[in-house]
Design a protein around this motif. Structure first.
Motif: not given
Length: 221
Positions: A197-221
């Motif tokens: 019954d686990d639910v996953i969500s992004f943490t507030d850690e820098k690693t989560a921001l690194l993952m999010l940045d991957l998709y920002k860079l992709e959208n800006n490409a």
């Protein structure tokens, strides 16, 4: 001139750290490989491939780039040597190790395309919905999951889950599990291992921001 010398010292320190981590990572993976193959009696081509990739100059470059971007690797390096499945909280399955390597590659190159397709599909849905149940993670990987589980599990019909990587139901279950464990390993998402019954969500850690940045860079490409 002083600035130049300082820069040289900084680069040298990162190189030394990356070299040390590469050596330790390969050593721990080889320990895991020996234990795995001794127990199974079979050649583990997946682990062997990961070791081969981490041993190369490119493997060094990936580790160095990850360090420069602030990705902490110590826990991952220590964890890969654990082959005892009884140590449930720390044990990392072989498929998850490969996905960790691919995440490191993605961070190093700043490209979500370097992620495995299963994790990528979960991430694309998580970016939209902000939180996903275990079953919804599986739905991200197989359109057939809806039909097979409709009468067994509660489904939020308001969520439009898209299977960007479409596979069979059994594959979706195992691949969703290893992707969740990769996300837990780097603390990208809040994940509780073994909870249906686990639910996953992004943490507030820098690693989560690194993952999010991957998709920002992709959208800006």
């Amino acid at each position: 001139m002083t600035t130049s010398n300082a820069t040289v010292k900084t680069v040298s320190k990162i190189d030394a750290q990356a070299t040390e981590m590469q050596t330790k990572l390969v050593q721990n993976l080889e320990i895991r490989l020996d234990l795995h193959e001794e127990k199974s009696g079979k050649i583990c081509t997946t682990l062997r491939a990961d070791i081969a990739k981490f041993k190369t100059d490119n493997g060094f470059a990936v580790i160095k780039a990850c360090l420069k971007k602030g990705l902490k690797l110590d826990d991952f390096i220590a964890t890969v040597a654990i082959a005892d499945t009884d140590d449930n909280d720390k044990y990392l399955a072989v498929k998850a190790i490969t996905k960790c390597r691919q995440f490191m590659q993605a961070v190093a190159q700043g490209s979500a395309s370097k992620l495995d397709g299963y994790t990528d599909s979960i991430m694309r849905n998580l970016l939209v919905h902000k939180a996903l149940t275990v079953f919804e993670c599986e739905q991200c990987l197989s359109g057939t999951m809806i039909n097979e589980h409709t009468n067994k599990m509660r489904i939020d019909e308001t969520k439009k889950i898209v299977a960007y990587k479409n596979s069979g139901a059994s594959t979706a279950t195992t691949q969703a599990s290893s992707s969740r464990m990769m996300l837990k390993m780097f603390n990208i998402c809040a994940v509780e291992k073994g909870r249906k019954d686990d639910v996953i969500s992004f943490t507030d850690e820098k690693t989560a921001l690194l993952m999010l940045d991957l998709y920002k860079l992709e959208n800006n490409a």
